[in-house]
Structures are given as structure tokens and as C-alpha cells.
Motif scaffolding. Structure first.
Motif, short mmCIF file in Angstrom:
data_model
loop_
_atom_site.label_atom_id
_atom_site.label_comp_id
_atom_site.label_asym_id
_atom_site.label_seq_id
_atom_site.Cartn_x
_atom_site.Cartn_y
_atom_site.Cartn_z
N MET A 58 5.62 27.70 -139.47
CA MET A 58 6.29 27.88 -138.19
C MET A 58 6.03 26.69 -137.27
SD MET A 58 6.12 31.12 -135.53
CE MET A 58 4.44 30.85 -134.98
N ILE A 59 7.03 26.33 -136.49
CA ILE A 59 6.92 25.27 -135.50
C ILE A 59 6.64 25.92 -134.15
CG2 ILE A 59 8.22 23.50 -134.25
CD1 ILE A 59 9.84 23.08 -136.84
N CYS A 60 5.64 25.39 -133.45
CA CYS A 60 5.31 25.94 -132.14
C CYS A 60 5.00 24.81 -131.16
CB CYS A 60 4.13 26.88 -132.26
SG CYS A 60 3.69 27.68 -130.69
N LEU A 61 5.71 24.79 -130.05
CA LEU A 61 5.46 23.84 -128.96
C LEU A 61 5.01 24.61 -127.73
CD1 LEU A 61 8.61 21.51 -129.15
CD2 LEU A 61 6.42 21.16 -130.24
N LYS A 62 3.96 24.11 -127.09
CA LYS A 62 3.48 24.74 -125.85
C LYS A 62 3.31 23.67 -124.77
CE LYS A 62 0.95 28.52 -128.12
NZ LYS A 62 -0.39 29.16 -128.31
N ASN A 63 4.14 23.76 -123.73
CA ASN A 63 4.02 22.91 -122.55
C ASN A 63 3.97 21.41 -122.88
OD1 ASN A 63 3.87 25.16 -120.74
ND2 ASN A 63 1.74 25.43 -121.37
N ILE A 64 4.90 20.97 -123.75
CA ILE A 64 4.93 19.57 -124.15
C ILE A 64 5.52 18.71 -123.02
CG2 ILE A 64 6.01 17.90 -125.71
CD1 ILE A 64 3.78 19.45 -127.05
N VAL A 65 4.76 17.69 -122.65
CA VAL A 65 5.21 16.71 -121.65
C VAL A 65 5.25 15.34 -122.31
CG1 VAL A 65 4.65 15.55 -119.47
CG2 VAL A 65 4.26 18.02 -119.72
N LYS A 66 6.36 14.62 -122.09
CA LYS A 66 6.50 13.27 -122.63
C LYS A 66 6.98 12.34 -121.53
CE LYS A 66 7.02 9.78 -125.45
NZ LYS A 66 5.85 9.07 -126.01
N GLY A 94 0.40 26.20 -138.11
CA GLY A 94 -0.93 26.43 -137.56
C GLY A 94 -1.78 25.18 -137.39
N GLU A 95 -1.31 24.02 -137.85
CA GLU A 95 -2.06 22.77 -137.73
C GLU A 95 -1.58 22.00 -136.51
OE1 GLU A 95 -3.62 19.28 -140.68
OE2 GLU A 95 -1.54 19.89 -140.90
#
Length: 225
Positions: free
Chosen positions: A1-9, A67-68
Motif C-alpha cells: 500500500m502507498i501512504c502519504l501523510k502531510n507531504i510538503v515539497k 509499510g517502509e
């Protein structure tokens, strides 16, 4: 699964022309989903895709694949993730002109290491199998610069799946194609999705997005829908 949390670029961080391209992006893409990321030009779609592809980094937040946490691994480990788990399809095909269709599909197989490393004969057989999966086996010996746009994109997809990635990321894969060819390419993606692969397609085309099981809309670096 792909999971993004509060990604800022942020590009050009610390400079007078600093630009925050992504503002706290959070989303999950489950295994086996076929998802479209849609938005206007400059919305942040490609930036998001490059982060998902482990091509580009991010300033803050958390990105995990199975999960990594990607932000905590070395560049060597990140390259391994790209090679083993992710296949990338570009709008401009990114094929090597002068190489045959077969030669182009062999590239990721030739660079594979460890358990994925195959003997030369096995690599050739696998590359031909990938071309056959996208209906291009009969063109295996043809230089890609002599192929049509749709044929080039099929070769690009065959190359993207050569190492059996679980995730396929596509950046405007139909942007340079006519409507009939677009439908052919989307059928290839749907077939791959039915085989269990997770597909993420960045597009500005609502007709392409409609063919995906889920649509994420991004505007001005934020998910709005």
C-alpha cells in the motif's frame, strides 16, 4: 500500500524564488487500485508522481510503501525500491532511439541485480513475453523511432513491467496520443490492473480519469477532492 501523510515539497528552498509545490498532501492508495490523479497544468501532479516514484525527495511528512518509510532509507535502498517495486511510464515514452523495441525492454532487466538477475537467454525470453503482453511482440526487432506513438507507448509499458513491479506510475501517458490510441493504451492499463498491479495515472484528461476506479483531484498543491 502507498501512504502519504502531510507531504510538503518546496523548490529552491531558502532562496528568494522559493516555491512550495505541495502543501501537506495526505492520501492512501491500496494494493490493486487503479487511481487517476487529475488537475490543471501546474497543480502539482507531476511533483507528486516523482515523489511516489522515489525520483524526487520531499521536505517534510511521511511516505511509506508497503509499510517502509521511503524518507528513512538510503539512496541505494531507494534505487532498489524503484527497480523492484515501481514501473514508470512517461508521456514522451523516454525510449532509446535507434534501439529496437526488444533492446528497450531489456534495459531494466540488464540492470537488475540480486535475485532479479537473469541469464541473458532468460532476459530475452522475458522481454519478449512483456512485449507480447502489450501486443508488440511482432515489432520486437524494429527500431522504436520507426514506430507510431501508440506503439512506442506500448513498448514503454512493456519496459515498465519488465521487472514485475507491483506499482505502475504513469505521467500523462496518453497526452501525445489521439483518442482511438488513448483507448487502446487505457485497455493495456486496465488489463495490467486486473492482473493485480496498482496503477496510478497522472492526467489532465477527464476521459482518462473516468476509466480509473478512483479519482484524486489536486489543485495548487492540495488535494481538493
Amino acid at each position: 500500500m502507498i501512504c502519504l501523510k502531510n507531504i510538503v515539497k518546496t523548490y529552491n528552498k531558502g532562496k528568494s524564488n522559493a516555491y512550495e509545490a505541495l502543501h501537506g498532501i495526505s492520501m492512501e492508495i491500496k494494493d490493486g487500485e487503479m487511481t487517476a490523479v487529475i488537475g490543471t497544468s501546474g497543480a502539482g501532479k507531476s511533483t507528486l508522481l516523482h515523489i511516489l516514484a522515489c525520483i524526487d525527495g520531499y521536505d517534510s511528512g511521511e511516505y511509506t510503501i508497503d509499510g517502509e518509510e521511503v524518507g528513512r532509507i538510503s539512496e541505494k535502498q531507494m534505487a532498489q525500491v524503484r527497480n523492484e517495486k515501481i514501473g514508470m511510464v512517461m508521456q514522451d515514452f523516454a525510449l532509446v532511439d535507434g534501439f529496437t523495441a526488444l533492446d528497450n525492454v531489456l534495459i531494466p532487466l540488464d540492470f537488475a541485480g540480486g535475485k532479479q538477475r537473469l541469464r541473458k537467454k532468460e532476459r530475452r525470453e522475458k522481454a519478449l513475453k512483456m512485449l507480447d503482453m502489450v501486443g508488440m511482440k511482432e515489432f520486437a526487432g524494429k527500431p522504436v523511432n520507426n514506430l507510431s506513438g501508440g506503439q512506442k507507448q506500448r513498448v514503454a509499458i512493456a519496459r515498465a513491467i519488465a521487472n514485475d513491479p507491483s506499482i505502475i506510475l504513469a505521467d500523462e501517458p496518453t497526452g501525445a496520443l489521439d483518442s482511438a490510441t488513448t483507448e487502446e493504451i487505457m485497455k493495456v492499463f486496465r488489463d495490467l490492473n486486473e492482473q493485480g498491479r496498482t496503477i496510478v495515472i497522472v492526467t489532465h484528461d477527464p476521459a482518462v480519469a473516468e476509466q480509473c476506479g478512483r479519482v484524486i483531484r489536486i489543485e495548487d498543491g492540495r488535494i481538493v477532492e
